[in-house]
Design a protein around this motif. Structure first.
Motif, PDB file in Angstrom:
ATOM      1  N   PHE A 240      -4.419  11.026  -2.749  1.00  0.00           N
ATOM      2  CA  PHE A 240      -3.047  11.037  -2.177  1.00  0.00           C
ATOM      3  C   PHE A 240      -2.818   9.549  -2.192  1.00  0.00           C
ATOM      4  CE2 PHE A 240      -6.181  11.724   1.116  1.00  0.00           C
ATOM      5  CZ  PHE A 240      -5.743  10.581   2.040  1.00  0.00           C
ATOM      6  N   PRO A 241      -1.636   9.131  -2.159  1.00  0.00           N
ATOM      7  CA  PRO A 241      -1.042   7.929  -1.996  1.00  0.00           C
ATOM      8  C   PRO A 241      -1.776   7.189  -0.763  1.00  0.00           C
ATOM      9  CG  PRO A 241       0.541   9.088  -2.897  1.00  0.00           C
ATOM     10  CD  PRO A 241      -0.301  10.050  -2.512  1.00  0.00           C
ATOM     11  N   VAL A 242      -2.235   6.064  -0.843  1.00  0.00           N
ATOM     12  CA  VAL A 242      -2.330   5.134   0.170  1.00  0.00           C
ATOM     13  C   VAL A 242      -1.580   3.931   0.396  1.00  0.00           C
ATOM     14  CG1 VAL A 242      -4.017   4.069   1.797  1.00  0.00           C
ATOM     15  CG2 VAL A 242      -4.751   6.132   0.661  1.00  0.00           C
ATOM     16  N   GLU A 243      -0.546   3.656   0.710  1.00  0.00           N
ATOM     17  CA  GLU A 243       0.410   2.634   0.611  1.00  0.00           C
ATOM     18  C   GLU A 243       0.927   1.970   1.850  1.00  0.00           C
ATOM     19  OE1 GLU A 243       2.821   5.133  -3.072  1.00  0.00           O
ATOM     20  OE2 GLU A 243       3.779   4.499  -1.229  1.00  0.00           O
ATOM     21  N   ARG A 244       0.908   0.546   1.679  1.00  0.00           N
ATOM     22  CA  ARG A 244       1.550  -0.304   2.689  1.00  0.00           C
ATOM     23  C   ARG A 244       0.777   0.151   4.097  1.00  0.00           C
ATOM     24  NH1 ARG A 244       8.059  -1.022   1.897  1.00  0.00           N
ATOM     25  NH2 ARG A 244       7.153  -2.724   3.390  1.00  0.00           N
ATOM     26  N   VAL A 245      -0.282  -0.635   4.155  1.00  0.00           N
ATOM     27  CA  VAL A 245      -1.223  -0.442   5.256  1.00  0.00           C
ATOM     28  C   VAL A 245      -0.819  -1.367   6.516  1.00  0.00           C
ATOM     29  CG1 VAL A 245      -3.530  -0.468   6.263  1.00  0.00           C
ATOM     30  CG2 VAL A 245      -3.090   0.511   3.908  1.00  0.00           C
ATOM     31  N   ASN A 246      -0.685  -0.765   7.535  1.00  0.00           N
ATOM     32  CA  ASN A 246      -0.300  -1.640   8.873  1.00  0.00           C
ATOM     33  C   ASN A 246      -1.400  -1.542   9.789  1.00  0.00           C
ATOM     34  OD1 ASN A 246       2.380  -2.255   8.420  1.00  0.00           O
ATOM     35  ND2 ASN A 246       3.191  -0.263   8.988  1.00  0.00           N
ATOM     36  N   ALA A 247      -2.348  -0.749   9.794  1.00  0.00           N
ATOM     37  CA  ALA A 247      -3.326  -0.796  10.981  1.00  0.00           C
ATOM     38  C   ALA A 247      -4.735  -0.094  10.366  1.00  0.00           C
ATOM     39  CB  ALA A 247      -2.821  -0.009  12.065  1.00  0.00           C
ATOM     40  N   LEU A 248      -5.909  -0.675  10.738  1.00  0.00           N
ATOM     41  CA  LEU A 248      -7.148  -0.062  10.602  1.00  0.00           C
ATOM     42  C   LEU A 248      -7.959   0.086  11.904  1.00  0.00           C
ATOM     43  CD1 LEU A 248      -8.286  -2.325   7.520  1.00  0.00           C
ATOM     44  CD2 LEU A 248      -7.747   0.166   7.340  1.00  0.00           C
ATOM     45  N   ALA A 249      -8.587   1.223  11.966  1.00  0.00           N
ATOM     46  CA  ALA A 249      -9.537   1.175  13.192  1.00  0.00           C
ATOM     47  C   ALA A 249     -10.681   1.928  12.759  1.00  0.00           C
ATOM     48  CB  ALA A 249      -8.751   2.175  14.304  1.00  0.00           C
ATOM     49  N   ILE A 250     -11.831   1.862  13.465  1.00  0.00           N
ATOM     50  CA  ILE A 250     -13.115   2.440  13.053  1.00  0.00           C
ATOM     51  C   ILE A 250     -13.907   3.201  14.359  1.00  0.00           C
ATOM     52  CG2 ILE A 250     -15.399   2.270  12.285  1.00  0.00           C
ATOM     53  CD1 ILE A 250     -14.243  -0.321  10.791  1.00  0.00           C
ATOM     54  N   ASP A 251     -13.994   4.561  14.229  1.00  0.00           N
ATOM     55  CA  ASP A 251     -14.367   5.206  15.537  1.00  0.00           C
ATOM     56  C   ASP A 251     -15.875   5.176  15.745  1.00  0.00           C
ATOM     57  OD1 ASP A 251     -15.539   7.310  14.264  1.00  0.00           O
ATOM     58  OD2 ASP A 251     -13.811   8.467  14.176  1.00  0.00           O
ATOM     59  N   PRO A 252     -16.516   5.694  16.883  1.00  0.00           N
ATOM     60  CA  PRO A 252     -17.816   5.564  16.938  1.00  0.00           C
ATOM     61  C   PRO A 252     -18.512   6.404  16.015  1.00  0.00           C
ATOM     62  CG  PRO A 252     -16.638   5.842  19.027  1.00  0.00           C
ATOM     63  CD  PRO A 252     -15.689   5.963  17.950  1.00  0.00           C
ATOM     64  N   GLN A 253     -18.184   7.506  15.350  1.00  0.00           N
ATOM     65  CA  GLN A 253     -18.786   7.978  14.237  1.00  0.00           C
ATOM     66  C   GLN A 253     -18.830   7.332  12.941  1.00  0.00           C
ATOM     67  OE1 GLN A 253     -16.375   9.766  16.078  1.00  0.00           O
ATOM     68  NE2 GLN A 253     -18.251  10.185  17.386  1.00  0.00           N
ATOM     69  N   GLY A 254     -17.970   6.115  12.792  1.00  0.00           N
ATOM     70  CA  GLY A 254     -18.053   5.299  11.783  1.00  0.00           C
ATOM     71  C   GLY A 254     -16.897   5.797  10.874  1.00  0.00           C
ATOM     72  N   ARG A 255     -16.074   6.590  11.148  1.00  0.00           N
ATOM     73  CA  ARG A 255     -14.864   6.885  10.349  1.00  0.00           C
ATOM     74  C   ARG A 255     -13.864   5.816  10.131  1.00  0.00           C
ATOM     75  NH1 ARG A 255     -13.427  12.595  13.010  1.00  0.00           N
ATOM     76  NH2 ARG A 255     -13.646  11.301  14.785  1.00  0.00           N
ATOM     77  N   VAL A 256     -13.338   5.492   9.179  1.00  0.00           N
ATOM     78  CA  VAL A 256     -12.333   4.600   8.885  1.00  0.00           C
ATOM     79  C   VAL A 256     -10.681   5.220   8.991  1.00  0.00           C
ATOM     80  CG1 VAL A 256     -11.337   2.685   7.525  1.00  0.00           C
ATOM     81  CG2 VAL A 256     -13.808   3.242   7.686  1.00  0.00           C
ATOM     82  N   TRP A 257      -9.786   4.691  10.063  1.00  0.00           N
ATOM     83  CA  TRP A 257      -8.644   5.172  10.067  1.00  0.00           C
ATOM     84  C   TRP A 257      -7.706   4.110   9.661  1.00  0.00           C
ATOM     85  CZ3 TRP A 257      -7.626  10.106  12.341  1.00  0.00           C
ATOM     86  CH2 TRP A 257      -9.019  10.686  12.649  1.00  0.00           C
ATOM     87  N   VAL A 258      -6.874   4.872   9.103  1.00  0.00           N
ATOM     88  CA  VAL A 258      -5.769   3.728   8.162  1.00  0.00           C
ATOM     89  C   VAL A 258      -4.408   4.407   8.729  1.00  0.00           C
ATOM     90  CG1 VAL A 258      -4.947   2.982   5.934  1.00  0.00           C
ATOM     91  CG2 VAL A 258      -7.338   3.770   6.384  1.00  0.00           C
ATOM     92  N   GLY A 259      -3.569   3.407   9.145  1.00  0.00           N
ATOM     93  CA  GLY A 259      -2.179   3.682   9.528  1.00  0.00           C
ATOM     94  C   GLY A 259      -1.349   3.228   8.341  1.00  0.00           C
ATOM     95  N   MET A 260      -0.232   4.006   7.999  1.00  0.00           N
ATOM     96  CA  MET A 260       0.564   3.464   6.643  1.00  0.00           C
ATOM     97  C   MET A 260       1.940   3.338   7.259  1.00  0.00           C
ATOM     98  SD  MET A 260      -1.207   5.740   3.668  1.00  0.00           S
ATOM     99  CE  MET A 260      -1.518   7.095   4.731  1.00  0.00           C
ATOM    100  N   GLU A 261       2.756   2.634   6.409  1.00  0.00           N
ATOM    101  CA  GLU A 261       4.080   2.360   6.944  1.00  0.00           C
ATOM    102  C   GLU A 261       4.944   3.546   6.971  1.00  0.00           C
ATOM    103  OE1 GLU A 261       7.685  -0.687   7.130  1.00  0.00           O
ATOM    104  OE2 GLU A 261       5.285  -0.479   7.730  1.00  0.00           O
TER     105      GLU A 261
END
Length: 616
Positions: A240-261
């Motif tokens: 799926f498209p991952v476009e114009r990223v504004n934010a990144l965060a990594i949780d205690p399980q090591g998952r990478v979270w990506v906030g898009m515009e």
């Protein structure tokens, strides 16, 4: 790309592949480190064919194709032909401009050897084989001129690629010269990483034990990854498209979270990517900030309030509609150890849930009421209390610098206080407890008394690594997203002096055109020391202020604490410039600084001299 540029690229590539330094190669070749430095920076190539062959042999470049590229980049012609005696050999000839083709030496005649002679010959063969294999006999120098006809050894099989983030492919790290002496950082761009960095439009960064995660805002956007071994385009195979990223965060399980515009939130669990949108409970697909709280819950600052993830769906606990926020257009959320909740809005200031308030009510702050410095809040940083320092909450604003809230008092910092710019987009805390700010005029850190400049490149984000000595990047590393330029990297500036400058020897008066050799003596302070790879660097923006000298003077060997070392260059002398028209004398200053363990240390060192006309 010129031949010199290509030769420099290949030389640096093989040095990095073998994890060797310029000084090491110079020692193996018996030349000055500054000579190899000129090759590695594309300023020159070896002056004769035999030297090129020697470099290739020392670096272990034996594959015919690789050897051909290396030799031809140095300006020579390489042709391969079948030997009349059987095996395929590589014959190297000089280019038209390089002089005549050298004649290969004839093989030495074989004689019968006595027992002692045979033992000596066997020992010599073992030593030569060990040197070729780069076993512990590194200091041995070969005395015979290497043959220009060689049979290539079998290339070892490389292990299969291991996926970092579900990428389709990885790009190796080009060993290119990235050091920016005027800034004191290494700059990684889409150009000098040969596409490893997808674009120079990086908006946000996150670092964990695996490496550096990169959020691209410039189209096509997406997420990248870098761990010293190579670069990866993580979202190329997300489905799926991952476009114009504004934010990144990594949780205690090591998952990478990506906030898009505009496309909600994507998350990578180490195996696959998943996407959350309004269909999963988000109030809006416009995401501007992500936060992981002390309990491992993920929060999102959206265009329509603050959302919280419960492990399956998103809910909206804070918004204008339930009377909690001053504006739904949110950009940041943070939680302090005292139980207060802080929410920064895009243009309406700050909202705070005051735990000690009798009603547990929300309180709102704006620039107009004399509290926070700006209404466009971009980031919130919680600085825990330390020895002698109270808890402090820091706010980055795009229209009013940095604000600190501590013990009920608000303090606003702007350009008048040393902050590079009033537009601030990101904050970070380093291992020494210093607060860092990414601004429109560069990056700076607050040492408890004043803001200290780090770079003057406009920046979007700043991040430090985790406290992990075995990680690709640890808490001694600082990365920034330089607006439109790519990424910068260095070691953290040290909180105390690491060296003392004890002498700067330079003629006070010189004549126009006179060559002279400055000598700068420094002494490292305990526990620091100088090692191979450290150097004295020219810092001035104008190359003319080097006065013909090479921009680096290398450290040779190891310089222990308390031991003096003198930087000087016997190969590249200063040359006094001509006097400006109408002047009988003129004073010039060239500024230098020591680069140690991936950062500038000690004071800037001025080399000052006066050019005076000859007596008539």
């Amino acid at each position: 790309m010129t031949d010199r540029d290509e030769f420099a690229r290949l030389l640096n590539q093989y040095l990095q592949k073998r994890d060797r330094s310029i000084t090491w190669l110079a020692g193996r070749l018996g030349v000055a480190p500054s000579t190899v430095s000129r090759w590695s920076n594309g300023l020159a190539t070896p002056q004769d064919l035999e030297r090129v062959i020697r470099v290739a042999d020392v670096l272990g470049i034996h594959d015919p194709v690789d050897r051909q590229r290396f030799v031809e980049a140095a300006g020579y012609v390489y042709t391969e032909r079948k030997s009349p005696q059987g095996p395929s050999t590589a014959e190297i000839g000089a280019d038209v401009d390089a002089g005549p083709v050298p004649t290969p030496k004839q093989p030495l005649p074989i004689h019968r050897l006595s027992g002692l002679g045979l033992l000596s010959a066997l020992l010599l063969a073992v030593l030569l084989w060990a040197a070729w294999r780069d076993l512990p006999f590194e200091s041995m120098e070969a005395t015979a001129t290497p043959s220009v006809s060689v049979t290539a050894p079998v290339e070892p099989t490389r292990p299969a690629q291991v996926s970092r983030c579900g990428e389709a492919e990885q790009l190796a790290t080009p060993p290119w010269n990235r050091f920016m002496r005027t800034q004191g950082v290494s700059l990684y761009s889409a150009e000098n990483t040969e596409g490893g960095l997808r674009s120079n439009g990086v908006r946000t960064l996150a670092i964990d034990a695996r490496g550096l995660w990169i959020g691209y805002f410039t189209e096509p956007g997406g997420v990248g990854f870098y761990d010293k071994e190579g670069w990866a385009d993580c979202t190329a195979g997300a489905g799926f498209p991952v476009e114009r990223v504004n934010a990144l965060a990594i949780d205690p399980q090591g998952r990478v979270w990506v906030g898009m515009e505009q496309r909600g939130i994507a998350v990578f669990d180490g195996q696959t990517w998943q996407r959350y949108t309004t269909a999963n409970g988000l109030p809006d697909n416009g995401i501007f900030g992500l936060t992981v709280d002390n309990e491992g819950r993920v929060w999102a600052a959206t265009w329509e309030g603050i959302a919280r993830f419960d492990g399956d769906r998103w809910s909206v606990p804070y918004s204008v509609y339930n009377g909690t926020l001053a504006s739904n257009h949110t950009h940041a959320i943070a939680f302090d150890p005292e139980g207060n909740i802080w929410v920064g809005t895009i243009s309406r200031g700050l909202s705070r849930f005051h735990k000690d308030n009798d009603q547990g009510a929300w309180v709102h702050y704006t620039r107009e009421d004399g509290t926070i410095g700006g209404n466009e809040v971009r980031d919130i940083l919680v600085q825990p209390a330390g020895e002698g320092t109270p808890l402090a909450i820091w706010f980055a604003t795009a229209d009013g610098g940095v604000t600190r809230y501590s013990q009920g008092a608000w303090t606003v910092f702007g350009p008048a206080d040393g902050l590079p710019h009033s537009r601030v987009t990101d904050l970070a805390l380093d291992r020494y407890g210093r607060v860092w700010a990414a601004t429109g005029g560069g990056v700076a850190y607050f040492d408890g008394q004043a803001w200290q400049p780090y770079t003057t490149l406009p920046a979007q984000a700043v991040a430090m690594g985790p406290p992990c000595s075995a990680c690709p990047f640890d808490d001694d590393d600082v990365w920034t997203a330089a607006s439109g330029s790519g990424l910068t990297h260095s070691g953290l500036p040290l909180p105390e002096p690491a060296i003392d400058v004890v002498a700067v020897q330079v003629p006070r008066v010189v004549r126009p055109g006179q060559a002279f050799r400055p000598a700068i003596t420094v002494v490292p302070r305990a526990p620091y020391r100088l090692e191979e790879g450290d150097f004295l660097a020219h810092m001035d923006e104008a190359d003319a202020l080097r006065f013909g000298a090479y921009p680096h003077m290398a450290v040779r060997g190891v310089v222990e604490p308390g031991q003096p070392f003198t930087f000087t260059d016997y190969d590249n002398l200063f040359v006094a410039p001509a006097l400006p028209s109408g002047e009988a004398s003129h004073t010039y200053t060239s500024t230098w600084r020591v680069w140690m363990d991936n950062r500038y240390v000690g004071p800037a060192i001025p080399i000052t001299f006066t050019v005076q006309a000859e007596e008539p």
